[in-house]
Write an enzyme that holds these catalytic residues in place. Structure first.
Site: not given
Ligand code: ACO
Length: 429
Positions: A307, A364
Site C-alpha cells: 500500500h 482487498d
Molecule cells: N508484490 C510484489 N512486490 C511489490 C508489491 C507486490 N504487491 N507491491 C510493491 N512491491 C515492491 C515493488 O516492486 C518495489 O520494490 P523495489 O523497491 O525493489 O523496486 C517496492 O515494493 C515498493 O513498491 P512501489 O510500487 O514503489 O510502491 P507504491 O507505493 O508505488 O505502490 C501499490 C503501492 C500500487 C499498492 C503496490 O504495492 C501494488 O501494486 N500492490 C498490488 C496491487 C494492490 O493490491 N492494490 C490495492 C491497493 S489498496 C486500494 O487501492 C484499495
C-alpha cells in the site's frame, strides 16, 4: 520552534523562507506555493509521494502505525458499532447523527433509490457481456443528464440533494448492470429493506419467485461498505477533487472517480486478487507465486499486498481477515481459495523481500473472498467498492465546494521533449 523552513538554492545562494503547515495529526508539510515566484523552481514528485494536495477534516491515516480514523473515529469502532449509512452521514456532516438525524438521513436515501426509466434505455445499449465497471462509468455519468437543474456546485441545497441521490442510486445502478449482464429483468428498489438488503434483493431477486435476503450476507456487506467508505486522498478521491476543482458538476466528478477506481493498482485489486488466487489454485503453488512476485524480470505482483500509505498492517485488512472466517463459517462455506490466501499470507509475511519493503495484505486481500461467498460475481467486485466509496467521494467533493474558494488543480511538469524546432513540410520528411 520556527514555523518556516529555509530553502537555499546552492547554485546562486538565493533563499526562500517557506511556511510549515501543521494539521491536527500527522506530519507537517512545507507550503511551497511561493517557491516558484521566489526561487524560480518547481517541485518534482511523481505519484505525489510527498505532496499534500489539500487540507481535509474527513479521514486520517497513519500508515506507520496502521491507524485509520473517519472524522476522528477509529475504523475498528465504526466497524463494530456503526452502519454504512451512519458512516456516510458522519463522513458528509462531520459528526455522528442523533436519532432524529439518522432517521431523516436514512429516509432521504431510501426515497431516492429509484432511477429514471429512461436510464434503462441506456443500459439496453450495452452488450450483454460488457464489464460492469464500463457500464458504471457510463451510466453513473449519464445521471447528470437527468438532474441538470440541481447540479450547481455553489448551491448548498443542490449539493446536498445530489449527495443523497448518488448514495441512494449507486446500488440501484450497480444491480442494474449485473441484471443486464445475466439477461434478467431489473428489480426495483424496495423501501422496506435496509440499504444493503435492498441491494442484495435487486441483485438476486427475480419476479418469478420470492427472494429472502440472508441477514448474515447483508451485515457482511454493510461492514465491507464501512471499511471501503473513505481513504483520504487516494487516486479516485484525488480524481474527484481534481475534476471538482474545475467547477464540473458532482455527478461528472463521481463518474471520473469510478473510472480512476477501475485500475488494478486501486479498486480493481480485489478482482485481481481473486484471479490471482484462482491461478495459484493450490497451497502447493504458493512458494512459486512468492518467488515470481520477487523476481524483477517478472511483472507478476502479489495482488492485495502493499500500500502506498500503510507500511504497517492495513487496519481494514485485520478486520476483514477476521470477518472472512466468520462469514464463511456462518454461511457454511468452505472455500479452498481461503486456504490458498492464508498460506500465501503466511509465506509472504515471513519472506525478507516483503518484510524489508513493509508489504502487508491490504483491504482487498480478503474482501474478494467474502464477496465470492456472498455470490457477488468477480466482475462486480470493483463496482461494490464504487458503491461504498461514493460516500467518501461525495464527502470530499462537499468539503471542497463548501470551502468556497476552489482553486483549479493544475500541476506543472518537467518538460523533456524536443527543444524548439521548425516545421518540416511533408515532402521533405
Ligand atoms: N508484490 C510484489 N512486490 C511489490 C508489491 C507486490 N504487491 N507491491 C510493491 N512491491 C515492491 C515493488 O516492486 C518495489 O520494490 P523495489 O523497491 O525493489 O523496486 C517496492 O515494493 C515498493 O513498491 P512501489 O510500487 O514503489 O510502491 P507504491 O507505493 O508505488 O505502490 C501499490 C503501492 C500500487 C499498492 C503496490 O504495492 C501494488 O501494486 N500492490 C498490488 C496491487 C494492490 O493490491 N492494490 C490495492 C491497493 S489498496 C486500494 O487501492 C484499495
Amino acid at each position: 520552534m520556527s514555523n518556516t523552513i529555509a530553502i537555499v538554492d546552492s547554485r546562486n545562494g538565493k533563499q526562500a523562507d517557506l511556511p510549515i503547515v501543521s494539521g491536527a495529526l500527522g506530519d507537517p508539510a512545507i507550503d511551497i506555493a511561493k517557491l516558484n515566484k521566489e526561487l524560480g523552481l518547481f517541485t518534482y514528485d511523481p505519484g505525489f509521494v510527498s505532496t499534500c494536495s489539500t487540507k481535509s477534516a474527513i479521514t486520517f491515516i497513519d500508515g506507520d502505525q496502521g491507524v485509520l480514523l473517519y472524522r476522528g473515529y477509529p475504523i475498528d469502532q465504526l466497524a463494530q458499532h456503526s452502519s454504512f449509512l451512519e458512516v456516510a452521514y458522519l463522513l458528509i456532516h462531520g459528526d455522528l447523527p442523533g436519532p432524529a438525524q439518522k432517521t431523516e438521513f436514512e429516509h432521504h436515501v431510501t426515497h431516492h433509490t429509484m432511477i429514471h426509466e429512461g436510464l434503462k434505455l441506456f443500459m439496453n445499449g450495452f452488450h450483454y457481456n460488457a464489464h460492469p465497471m464500463a457500464m458504471m462509468v457510463g451510466i453513473a455519468g449519464s445521471l447528470a443528464a437527468f438532474y441538470h437543474d440541481s447540479l450547481d456546485p455553489e448551491d448548498p441545497q443542490h449539493r446536498m440533494i445530489t449527495a443523497i441521490r448518488l448514495i441512494a442510486k449507486m446500488p440501484t445502478l450497480a444491480a442494474a448492470c449485473y441484471k443486464h449482464s445475466v439477461g434478467q429483468p431489473y428489480v426495483y428498489p424496495k423501501n422496506n429493506l435496509d440499504y444493503c438488503s435492498r441491494f442484495l434483493d435487486m441483485m438476486f431477486g427475480v419476479p418469478a419467485e420470492p427472494y429472502e435476503v440472508n441477514p448474515i450476507a447483508a451485515k457482511a456487506l454493510d461492514l465491507l461498505f464501512i471499511l471501503h467508505a473513505d481513504h483520504e486522498q487516494n487516486a479516485s478521491t484525488s480524481t474527484v477533487r481534481l475534476v471538482g476543482s474545475t467547477g464540473a458538476n458532482p455527478i461528472a466528478c463521481i463518474a471520473a472517480g469510478i473510472a480512476a477506481l477501475w485500475g488494478p493498482a486501486h479498486g480493481g485489486a480485489n478482482e485481481a486478487v481473486l484471479k490471482m488466487l484462482n491461478e495459484i489454485g493450490d497451497k502447493s503453488n504458493v512458494a512459486r507465486a512468492v518467488e515470481r512476485a520477487k523476481d524483477k524480470n517478472d511483472n507478476f505482483r502479489l495482488m492485495g499486498f502493499g500500500h502506498r500509505v500503510y507500511k504497517n498492517f492495513d487496519p481494514r485488512a485485520k478486520i476483514i481477515r477476521e470477518m472472512c472466517h466468520k462469514v464463511l463459517n456462518e454461511l457454511g462455506i468452505h472455500d479452498p481459495l481461503l486456504d490458498v490466501a492464508m498460506a500465501l499470507e503466511e509465506v509472504a509475511l515471513k519472506d525478507d523481500y516483503f518484510v524489508e519493503r513493509k508489504l502487508y495484505p491490504n483491504v482487498d486481500f480478503y474482501s474478494g473472498i467474502i464477496y465470492k461467498a456472498l455470490k457477488i460475481p468477480v466482475e462486480m467486485f470493483t463496482v461494490m467498492f464504487a458503491i461504498a466509496r461514493t460516500a467518501g467521494w461525495i464527502a470530499h467533493w462537499l468539503e471542497q465546494n463548501a470551502a468556497g474558494d476552489v482553486k483549479i488543480g493544475r500541476p506543472r511538469q518537467i518538460y523533456v521533449g524536443p527543444k524548439s524546432r521548425d516545421y518540416v513540410p511533408l515532402a521533405q520528411r
